[in-house]
Design a protein around this motif. Structure first.
Motif, PDB file in Angstrom:
ATOM      1  N   VAL A 180       0.864  -1.175   0.000  1.00 49.21           N
ATOM      2  CA  VAL A 180       0.000   0.000   0.000  1.00 49.21           C
ATOM      3  C   VAL A 180       0.904   1.229   0.000  1.00 49.21           C
ATOM      4  CG1 VAL A 180      -0.168   0.042   2.528  1.00 49.21           C
ATOM      5  CG2 VAL A 180      -1.922   1.164   1.161  1.00 49.21           C
ATOM      6  N   ASP A 181       0.490   2.264  -0.728  1.00 46.42           N
ATOM      7  CA  ASP A 181       1.281   3.490  -0.841  1.00 46.42           C
ATOM      8  C   ASP A 181       0.714   4.569   0.066  1.00 46.42           C
ATOM      9  OD1 ASP A 181       2.882   2.271  -2.743  1.00 46.42           O
ATOM     10  OD2 ASP A 181       1.597   2.908  -4.402  1.00 46.42           O
ATOM     11  N   SER A 209       9.717   0.793  -0.005  1.00 47.70           N
ATOM     12  CA  SER A 209      10.413   1.962  -0.542  1.00 47.70           C
ATOM     13  C   SER A 209      10.019   3.196   0.253  1.00 47.70           C
ATOM     14  CB  SER A 209      10.102   2.167  -2.031  1.00 47.70           C
ATOM     15  OG  SER A 209       8.735   2.477  -2.214  1.00 47.70           O
ATOM     16  N   MET A 210      10.909   4.199   0.219  1.00 42.26           N
ATOM     17  CA  MET A 210      10.626   5.458   0.913  1.00 42.26           C
ATOM     18  C   MET A 210      11.381   6.583   0.206  1.00 42.26           C
ATOM     19  SD  MET A 210      11.589   6.680   4.821  1.00 42.26           S
ATOM     20  CE  MET A 210      10.493   5.536   5.628  1.00 42.26           C
ATOM     21  N   THR A 211      10.673   7.676  -0.090  1.00 40.61           N
ATOM     22  CA  THR A 211      11.308   8.864  -0.644  1.00 40.61           C
ATOM     23  C   THR A 211      10.906  10.065   0.211  1.00 40.61           C
ATOM     24  OG1 THR A 211       9.459   9.286  -2.164  1.00 40.61           O
ATOM     25  CG2 THR A 211      11.282   7.963  -2.996  1.00 40.61           C
ATOM     26  N   MET A 223       6.779  12.863   2.419  1.00 40.06           N
ATOM     27  CA  MET A 223       7.288  11.496   2.290  1.00 40.06           C
ATOM     28  C   MET A 223       6.294  10.632   1.537  1.00 40.06           C
ATOM     29  SD  MET A 223       8.881  10.650   6.044  1.00 40.06           S
ATOM     30  CE  MET A 223      10.065  11.760   6.821  1.00 40.06           C
ATOM     31  N   GLN A 224       6.820   9.723   0.754  1.00 34.65           N
ATOM     32  CA  GLN A 224       6.013   8.701   0.089  1.00 34.65           C
ATOM     33  C   GLN A 224       6.608   7.342   0.430  1.00 34.65           C
ATOM     34  OE1 GLN A 224       6.018   9.899  -4.078  1.00 34.65           O
ATOM     35  NE2 GLN A 224       4.071  10.948  -3.806  1.00 34.65           N
ATOM     36  N   LEU A 225       5.767   6.489   0.975  1.00 35.54           N
ATOM     37  CA  LEU A 225       6.211   5.186   1.431  1.00 35.54           C
ATOM     38  C   LEU A 225       5.371   4.093   0.785  1.00 35.54           C
ATOM     39  CD1 LEU A 225       5.836   7.183   4.215  1.00 35.54           C
ATOM     40  CD2 LEU A 225       7.260   5.369   5.126  1.00 35.54           C
ATOM     41  N   ARG A 226       6.008   2.995   0.480  1.00 38.29           N
ATOM     42  CA  ARG A 226       5.284   1.783   0.090  1.00 38.29           C
ATOM     43  C   ARG A 226       5.579   0.732   1.155  1.00 38.29           C
ATOM     44  NH1 ARG A 226       5.336  -0.195  -5.974  1.00 38.29           N
ATOM     45  NH2 ARG A 226       3.882   1.578  -6.012  1.00 38.29           N
ATOM     46  N   VAL A 227       4.528   0.328   1.853  1.00 35.35           N
ATOM     47  CA  VAL A 227       4.684  -0.625   2.952  1.00 35.35           C
ATOM     48  C   VAL A 227       3.788  -1.832   2.703  1.00 35.35           C
ATOM     49  CG1 VAL A 227       5.220   1.222   4.585  1.00 35.35           C
ATOM     50  CG2 VAL A 227       2.857   0.437   4.358  1.00 35.35           C
TER      51      VAL A 227
END
Length: 257
Positions: A180-181, A209-211, A223-227
């Motif tokens: 999920v993003d 991922s994390m930006t 921040m944008q995270l995919r967990v």
């Protein structure tokens, strides 16, 4: 679309749907072949004359039969019945075709209602989670793509190819985690990133991922995270924890990074 007022009569809507079906005939042939070959193999009907079966169900060719099944104009059950009839067999397995709710993998979290054994994949456009309302779309060669029911792409597919939309549901067991993003905004401060990563670690959340970007003028960190999470309830719990961190302004779910 009729709800936008462009098509005011059922005749006009039928003509538009017919046009889309003609454009997608090759895809319908592939989808119909996939569905029928799956069912014939599952039922052990390996030595059948497809041309004769096509004639039995009033189709001029085998491809026409595949296309009709792929478009939803002809059900796989009708074709199976025709095959049994030509072979002079009873139809003891037909009720199973109509009522089966098994996906290709018995341990899968997704149940396909009334179609038989098909592989499934979670749609990357909306990334549904257990606990959310979902629907399936029969793809060409890739099984059933599972979408959230409010997914914009699914709504478009429902408008142009409604015959490929099928009913699916969560199987009630959680054997997997799902990506999920997340988008997060916070007032930048010392230790912000450390606090977020510690929270994710303590919650046993796997980060794919994390930006991070910081506006030096406003001091706002984006921040944008995919967990990965097991379901909707766990995502809600994660949101509550992230919102509880000092200086965090917003946390929201996004479709794709």
């Amino acid at each position: 679309q009729s709800n936008l007022g462009y098509l005011k009569t059922s005749r006009a809507r039928n003509k538009v749907q017919h046009w889309f079906r003609q454009q997608a005939k090759e895809d319908n042939i592939l989808a119909g072949r996939y569905l029928l070959e799956k069912e014939f193999k599952r039922l052990g009907l390996t030595s059948v004359d497809y041309k004769t079966i096509a004639n039995k169900v009033n189709c001029q060719s085998v491809d026409d039969m595949y296309a009709a099944v792929g478009a939803g104009d002809l059900s796989s059950i009708q074709v199976i019945k025709a095959a049994h009839s030509l072979l002079g067999q009873d139809e003891p397995k037909l009720p199973q075709i109509a009522t089966t709710s098994a996906s290709a993998d018995p341990s899968s979290d997704i149940t396909i209602n009334g179609v038989g054994n098909l592989m499934t994949q979670i749609a990357g456009c909306c990334k549904p989670l257990p606990g959310e309302a979902i629907s399936g779309y029969i793809t060409v060669g890739r099984g059933v793509s599972v979408h959230r029911q409010d997914c914009k792409k699914l709504l478009h597919l429902q408008a142009v190819e409604p015959e490929r939309i099928i009913e699916v549901s969560w199987a009630g067991r959680k054997t997997e985690t799902y990506p999920v993003d997340i988008a997060l905004e916070a007032y930048d401060r010392q230790g912000l990133l450390r606090d977020i990563t510690n929270l994710l670690t303590n919650a046993h959340i796997n980060v794919l991922s994390m930006t991070t970007n910081t506006d030096t003028k406003s001091h706002i960190a984006s921040m944008q995270l995919r967990v990965e999470v097991p379901g909707l309830a766990e995502l809600a719990d994660l949101f509550a924890k992230l919102n509880g961190l000092p200086n965090v302004a917003t946390v929201r779910r996004i479709s794709e990074l």
